[in-house]
Design an enzyme around this catalytic site. Structure first.
Site, PDB file in Angstrom:
ATOM      1  N   LYS A 268      35.406  52.061  41.048  1.00  0.00           N
ATOM      2  CA  LYS A 268      36.137  50.900  41.583  1.00  0.00           C
ATOM      3  C   LYS A 268      35.812  50.727  43.069  1.00  0.00           C
ATOM      4  CE  LYS A 268      40.863  49.181  42.426  1.00  0.00           C
ATOM      5  NZ  LYS A 268      42.310  49.418  42.227  1.00  0.00           N
ATOM      6  N   ASP A 273      42.769  46.013  49.110  1.00  0.00           N
ATOM      7  CA  ASP A 273      43.694  45.541  48.084  1.00  0.00           C
ATOM      8  C   ASP A 273      45.043  45.186  48.696  1.00  0.00           C
ATOM      9  OD1 ASP A 273      45.137  44.974  45.833  1.00  0.00           O
ATOM     10  OD2 ASP A 273      45.218  47.046  45.089  1.00  0.00           O
ATOM     11  N   LYS A 280      51.492  43.101  48.118  1.00  0.00           N
ATOM     12  CA  LYS A 280      52.095  44.421  48.310  1.00  0.00           C
ATOM     13  C   LYS A 280      53.046  44.399  49.496  1.00  0.00           C
ATOM     14  CE  LYS A 280      48.242  47.303  46.639  1.00  0.00           C
ATOM     15  NZ  LYS A 280      48.982  47.939  45.532  1.00  0.00           N
ATOM     16  N   ASP A 291      40.832  51.637  48.587  1.00  0.00           N
ATOM     17  CA  ASP A 291      40.766  51.257  47.179  1.00  0.00           C
ATOM     18  C   ASP A 291      39.325  51.176  46.664  1.00  0.00           C
ATOM     19  OD1 ASP A 291      42.316  50.879  44.956  1.00  0.00           O
ATOM     20  OD2 ASP A 291      42.582  48.726  45.234  1.00  0.00           O
ATOM     21  N   ASP A 350      48.204  42.269  41.313  1.00  0.00           N
ATOM     22  CA  ASP A 350      47.937  43.551  41.961  1.00  0.00           C
ATOM     23  C   ASP A 350      47.328  44.565  40.982  1.00  0.00           C
ATOM     24  OD1 ASP A 350      47.822  45.356  43.993  1.00  0.00           O
ATOM     25  OD2 ASP A 350      49.973  45.795  44.044  1.00  0.00           O
ATOM     26  N   GLU A 352      44.497  44.622  39.719  1.00  0.00           N
ATOM     27  CA  GLU A 352      43.182  43.992  39.784  1.00  0.00           C
ATOM     28  C   GLU A 352      42.058  44.973  39.476  1.00  0.00           C
ATOM     29  OE1 GLU A 352      44.580  45.377  42.288  1.00  0.00           O
ATOM     30  OE2 GLU A 352      42.893  46.560  43.040  1.00  0.00           O
ATOM     31  N   ARG A 354      41.605  47.136  37.094  1.00  0.00           N
ATOM     32  CA  ARG A 354      41.171  47.082  35.692  1.00  0.00           C
ATOM     33  C   ARG A 354      40.382  45.807  35.402  1.00  0.00           C
ATOM     34  NH1 ARG A 354      47.379  47.716  34.030  1.00  0.00           N
ATOM     35  NH2 ARG A 354      47.322  48.765  36.035  1.00  0.00           N
TER      36      ARG A 354
HETATM   37  N1  BES Z   1      44.944  50.141  44.147  1.00  0.00           N
HETATM   38  C1  BES Z   1      46.212  50.060  43.531  1.00  0.00           C
HETATM   39  C2  BES Z   1      46.741  51.416  43.080  1.00  0.00           C
HETATM   40  C3  BES Z   1      47.211  52.327  44.178  1.00  0.00           C
HETATM   41  C4  BES Z   1      48.386  52.075  44.846  1.00  0.00           C
HETATM   42  C5  BES Z   1      46.493  53.450  44.495  1.00  0.00           C
HETATM   43  C6  BES Z   1      48.808  52.940  45.847  1.00  0.00           C
HETATM   44  C7  BES Z   1      46.916  54.309  45.473  1.00  0.00           C
HETATM   45  C8  BES Z   1      48.077  54.052  46.154  1.00  0.00           C
HETATM   46  C9  BES Z   1      46.145  49.160  42.288  1.00  0.00           C
HETATM   47  O1  BES Z   1      45.292  48.089  42.406  1.00  0.00           O
HETATM   48  C10 BES Z   1      47.510  48.629  42.085  1.00  0.00           C
HETATM   49  O2  BES Z   1      47.970  47.894  42.906  1.00  0.00           O
HETATM   50  N2  BES Z   1      48.124  49.015  40.984  1.00  0.00           N
HETATM   51  C11 BES Z   1      49.449  48.603  40.689  1.00  0.00           C
HETATM   52  C12 BES Z   1      49.521  48.329  39.219  1.00  0.00           C
HETATM   53  C13 BES Z   1      50.797  47.660  38.797  1.00  0.00           C
HETATM   54  C14 BES Z   1      50.869  46.255  39.372  1.00  0.00           C
HETATM   55  C15 BES Z   1      50.856  47.628  37.298  1.00  0.00           C
HETATM   56  C16 BES Z   1      50.394  49.729  41.098  1.00  0.00           C
HETATM   57  O3  BES Z   1      50.058  50.898  40.913  1.00  0.00           O
HETATM   58  O4  BES Z   1      51.457  49.428  41.627  1.00  0.00           O
HETATM   59 ZN    ZN Z   2      43.747  48.263  43.679  1.00  0.00          ZN
HETATM   60 MN    MN Z   3      46.231  46.413  43.266  1.00  0.00          MN
END
Ligand code: BES
Ligand code: ZN
Ligand code: MN
Length: 499
Positions: A268, A273, A280, A291, A350, A352, A354
């Site tokens: 990735k 992000d 966020k 990210d 968010d 994104e 996947r």
């Molecule tokens: N890049 C983030 C995941 C992440 C968050 C990694 C904080 C490390 C620290 C990912 O893109 C994301 O935002 N995932 C969301 C998914 C949710 C919306 C289902 C998450 O983990 O909150």
């Molecule tokens: Zn992300």
């Molecule tokens: Mn995200």
């Protein structure tokens, strides 16, 4: 730093500093005993005075030891002999390197590598020694005005080997360790760069740079136009919210037999992000520059693999984009069509990662891979589940899962498996598309992997969620370079190195 193997009589080594180990209750390691003998008991007399008893974390620098050529000796506590493990050993090495780097010697000889440790070979211990040393000495300077790395640093480390029959294994360990360390360092450098410098285009340039140095590496960058032609509607939907064009970076290393099925690593490469329209919270949002750590680990592993000239075909794929809010960005409820033809309802912009990974996974089908491993800072939920110790592992194949877990254990870069049961798939149901991009409450790490699972029907696949392991927060904020050690070990094992 420069590493060499040293052998012979430890007490006649010409060096600025000889590093020797002491176990708890002032018990000298066999090598330290040999030096003690040469000094007519000087070391044991000193220890008896009580300045050090050998507990882990302790250090004692001593000077002008009679009967010994080394200018000084650094005694390092290793804790209880029978309880010594790689983690404690690594701590002792890190401590020693730190002290030496902050003091005068530009060169030293490490006499700790032949310690007895359950089921750890000399090869493994030496590899860990070098990786620890390099991790301790790593400095990020790229965006500091003073770019020169601090002067008076340690420049050379000798690895002392008493048993000359092990010379070959020791040299192999050094070669491998230096390559892996360089890979880790590249991964850290790329990861630590800010989002305004490390954009998808920047990553693409770095890939081209990697390709320039090696004729066995072919680098190809797919632009948005080409991705459109391929039907990568999921990936492109994410980058629509950004002014930086997305890139699909493809690096093909041909070290194996022509025609041999390749291992494919998909990382990735989300260079920032913000969450998109599902924005966020602002606390610690700066850390979302990390990210792209999965992508960076693909670069690092590629580099390590090339430096070791491994006889394997390895393909690195890094889908790279930003995720920002914009008038043209994905909106909750939008439906996109992925390259596989499957449609996705984007309930949370968010989620994104996947979306960019699914199209990259479909793209990897064309390589008829022996195995595909994707690496992604995919879910905050993974940090809730496993903290910062283990990467989350999920796979569609039991043998591949076992292989990845074993590589992580071996390299001290561990992963822990979570289930990918069918039952979890139900959480991705959508009334309007083939699937939703989020799985609702509960098992966030697993449902993210369940989403990816739907794009991996044609190959053996493992997924590493590195959200908790790729970087450290707080005062020591910085990339860790994980899981380059795990991935490098995975490749070494595939190439038949069993040590
Ligand atoms: N890049 C983030 C995941 C992440 C968050 C990694 C904080 C490390 C620290 C990912 O893109 C994301 O935002 N995932 C969301 C998914 C949710 C919306 C289902 C998450 O983990 O909150
Ligand atoms: Zn992300
Ligand atoms: Mn995200």
């Amino acid at each position: 730093m420069e590493y060499t193997v040293k052998s012979g009589d430890p007490s006649t080594q010409r060096t600025a500093c000889l590093i020797l180990g002491v176990f708890s209750r002032r018990q000298l390691t066999p090598l330290a005993q040999q030096v003690d003998k040469a000094s007519k008991g000087h070391l044991s007399r000193l220890l008896k005075r009580g300045d050090m008893d050998g507990n882990s974390g302790q250090q004692l620098m001593i000077y002008e030891v009679p009967g010994v050529t080394a200018e000084r000796i650094l005694l390092v506590g290793l804790g209880k002999a029978r309880e010594l493990n790689m983690k404690q050993y690594a701590g002792a090495i890190a401590g020693a390197i730190k002290v030496l780097n902050e003091s005068h010697p530009v060169e030293a000889i490490c006499g700790l590598c032949e310690v007895d440790m359950d089921d750890k070979s000399l090869y493994q211990i030496i590899r860990e020694t070098v990786l620890q040393a390099e991790d301790t000495l790593y400095q990020y300077t790229e965006t500091k005005s003073e770019k020169k790395k601090s002067q008076r640093s340690l420049k050379r480390l000798g690895i002392f080997i008493h048993d000359r029959r092990q010379l070959k294994a020791a040299r192999k360990a050094l070669t491998h360790a230096e390559a892996i360390a360089n890979g880790i360092s590249l991964t850290k450098d790329l990861s630590n760069l800010p989002g305004n410098i490390c954009t998808p285009s920047y990553l693409a340039d770095q890939a081209r740079k990697l390709g320039r140095g090696n004729e066995k590496l072919r680098v190809q960058i797919l632009e948005e136009k080409q991705m459109e032609k391929l039907g990568m509607g999921a990936l492109l939907s994410v980058s629509r919210g950004s002014r930086q064009p997305a890139k699909l970076i493809i690096m093909e290393y041909k070290g194996g037999k022509p025609g041999a099925k390749p291992v494919v690593l998909v990382g990735k490469g989300l260079t920032f992000d913000a969450g998109g329209i599902s924005i966020k919270p602002s606390a610690a949002m700066d850390e979302m520059k990390y990210d792209m750590c999965g992508g960076a680990s693909v670069f690092g592993t590629m580099q390590a693999c090339m430096e070791m000239a491994l006889p394997i075909n390895l393909i690195g794929i890094v889908p790279s984009s930003e995720n920002l809010p914009d008038g043209d960005a994905n909106k909750p409820g939008d439906i996109v069509t992925s390259m596989s033809g499957q449609t996705i309802e984007i309930l949370n912009t968010d989620a994104e990662g996947r979306l960019i990974l699914c199209d990259a996974l479909t793209y990897s089908e064309r390589f008829e891979p022996a195995a595909v491993i994707d690496i992604a800072t995919l879910t905050g939920a993974c940090i809730v589940a496993l903290g910062n110790q283990a990467s989350g592992l999920m796979a569609n194949n039991g043998n591949l899962a076992t292989e990845v877990l074993a590589a992580g254990d071996h390299a001290g870069d561990r992963a822990w498996q979570l289930p990918l049961w069918d039952e979890y798939q139900e959480q991705l149901k959508s009334n309007f598309a083939d699937m939703a991009n989020i799985g609702g409450k509960g098992a966030g790490t697993i449902t993210a992997a369940c989403f990816l699972f739907r794009y991996t029907k044609k190959f053996k696949w493992a997924h590493l969620d590195i959200a908790g392991t790729a970087w450290r927060s707080g005062a020591n904020k910085g990339a860790t370079g994980r899981p380059v050690p795990l991935l490098s070990q995975f490749l070494l094992k595939r190439c038949g190195y069993s040590d």
